[in-house]
Motif scaffolding. Structure first.
Motif, short mmCIF file in Angstrom:
data_model
loop_
_atom_site.label_atom_id
_atom_site.label_comp_id
_atom_site.label_asym_id
_atom_site.label_seq_id
_atom_site.Cartn_x
_atom_site.Cartn_y
_atom_site.Cartn_z
N ALA A 25 -21.23 -8.34 -13.65
CA ALA A 25 -21.67 -7.09 -13.04
C ALA A 25 -22.03 -6.06 -14.11
O ALA A 25 -23.02 -5.34 -14.00
CB ALA A 25 -20.60 -6.55 -12.11
N SER A 31 -23.11 -4.17 -8.73
CA SER A 31 -21.73 -4.18 -8.26
C SER A 31 -21.17 -5.60 -8.27
O SER A 31 -21.91 -6.59 -8.29
CB SER A 31 -21.66 -3.62 -6.83
OG SER A 31 -22.32 -4.51 -5.93
N ILE A 32 -19.85 -5.69 -8.24
CA ILE A 32 -19.20 -7.00 -8.17
C ILE A 32 -19.57 -7.71 -6.87
O ILE A 32 -19.78 -8.93 -6.84
CB ILE A 32 -17.66 -6.85 -8.29
CG1 ILE A 32 -17.30 -6.37 -9.70
CG2 ILE A 32 -16.96 -8.17 -7.99
CD1 ILE A 32 -15.82 -6.17 -9.92
N THR A 34 -22.37 -7.56 -5.34
CA THR A 34 -23.69 -8.15 -5.54
C THR A 34 -23.58 -9.47 -6.31
O THR A 34 -24.29 -10.43 -6.01
CB THR A 34 -24.61 -7.18 -6.29
OG1 THR A 34 -24.79 -6.01 -5.50
CG2 THR A 34 -25.96 -7.79 -6.59
N ILE A 35 -22.70 -9.51 -7.31
CA ILE A 35 -22.50 -10.75 -8.07
C ILE A 35 -22.01 -11.86 -7.15
O ILE A 35 -22.49 -13.01 -7.23
CB ILE A 35 -21.52 -10.53 -9.23
CG1 ILE A 35 -22.12 -9.57 -10.27
CG2 ILE A 35 -21.13 -11.86 -9.88
CD1 ILE A 35 -23.38 -10.07 -10.92
#
Length: 322
Positions: A25, A31-32, A34-35
């Motif tokens: 990230a 953002s996490i 999104t990861i």
């Protein structure tokens, strides 16, 4: 945009091995959450990526897997010319492109060469600004660079020493010299050089222009720099210099002054001082510059410069001996 990010995520895992969601990230500036979604998307597309929990866990690719999706975009290829100066690439707005291009290049290299590239990065670093000074703020640098890439005119409000002016420029190139950014541009049919930090306002114009077919930026800059150095030295001064001052001249007053001392020096005298004729700027600037040598310099000529140095020495004596 997401496809580019997925490829960057894949190449990060391929080049660096196991990485946590937080590390990914931070690298990709997302953002996490999104990861997590991107990893699921990679897995659903057939990429053998898996995660391990716990303090020492993270995401990684199945051993032996390598992608061949390493083609560079045009912007990424251009950014590679600044790979030795990452801060400069960031100022130009190319930081993200540079990072992506480096990932793709590393992915295409054999393991031994990837390790070697990492070793080079840890052993050589270029820090452009001089000591004890920050680079001048250049809020319009990215816009100038964009106009250079796309050959578009710009209208700028420019702060000259003689006062503000407005110019329409055809920017041909940018140069980073001693921590300062310059733009070489054509204005009213003439090639000129402007400090980017002195651009106080900029308006991009939807007006393309043609570059001069014979224009070469490195050649122009080298010639302009030589002319500039000669132009600022409008007079000469005769000075006595202590050995310590002679040693410091290249760093304090520049190579042109140091070379002049080598050519014209007489001596040393009985205490080791030499007398030389040096090029100087106008009297006020020469006074300021020579003060950097402290008590290791004595001005003999011209009289007005000697008088300024004498006045300053008297004020020092009054302050410290009172």
């Amino acid at each position: 945009m997401r496809a580019s990010r997925l490829l960057s995520l894949l190449l990060l895992l391929q080049n660096r091995g196991q990485l946590t969601a937080r590390q990914l990230a931070d690298e990709l500036e997302v953002s996490i959450r999104t990861i997590y979604r991107d990893v699921e998307a990679l897995s659903a597309s057939g990429v053998p990526v898996y995660g391990e929990g716990g303090p020492s866990g993270g995401y990684q690719l199945v051993a032996g897997y390598r992608t061949r999706l390493t083609g560079l975009t045009g912007g990424e290829a251009e950014s590679l010319f600044l790979s030795a100066v990452p801060a400069a690439a960031a100022e130009l707005g190319l930081g993200t492109m540079l990072a992506a291009a480096e990932l793709k290049l590393l992915a295409a290299l054999p393991a031994a060469l990837r390790d070697r590239a990492g070793h080079v990065r840890q052993r050589f670093h270029l820090d452009v600004p001089g000591w004890f000074r920050e680079a001048d703020p250049t809020p319009h640098l990215a816009a100038v660079a964009d106009a250079v890439w796309n050959q578009r005119r710009i209208r700028v409000d420019y702060q000259r020493w003689a006062g503000p002016t407005t110019r329409t420029l055809e920017p041909l190139g940018v140069v980073l010299k001693a921590g300062l950014w310059y733009v070489v541009a054509r204005s009213a049919g003439q090639l000129r050089t402007y400090k980017v930090a002195q651009i106080v306002a900029l308006e991009p114009l939807d007006e393309p222009f043609d570059r001069p077919p014979d224009f070469d930026l490195p050649t122009f800059w080298a010639a302009w720099a030589r002319r500039y150095e000669k132009s600022v030295h409008v007079a000469t001064a005769v000075v006595r210099l202590a050995p310590a001052a002679v040693e410091r001249l290249p760093g304090v007053l520049g190579r042109a002054v140091a070379d002049a001392v080598q050519r014209t020096s007489i001596g040393p005298d009985e205490v080791g001082w030499v007398t030389a004729t040096i090029p100087v700027e106008k009297t006020e600037v020469a006074h300021r510059d020579l003060l950097k040598l402290g008590a290791d310099v004595e001005v003999l000529e011209p009289p007005e410069l000697r008088a300024l140095m004498t006045e300053t020495a008297s004020r020092f004596a009054a302050a410290y001996l009172a």
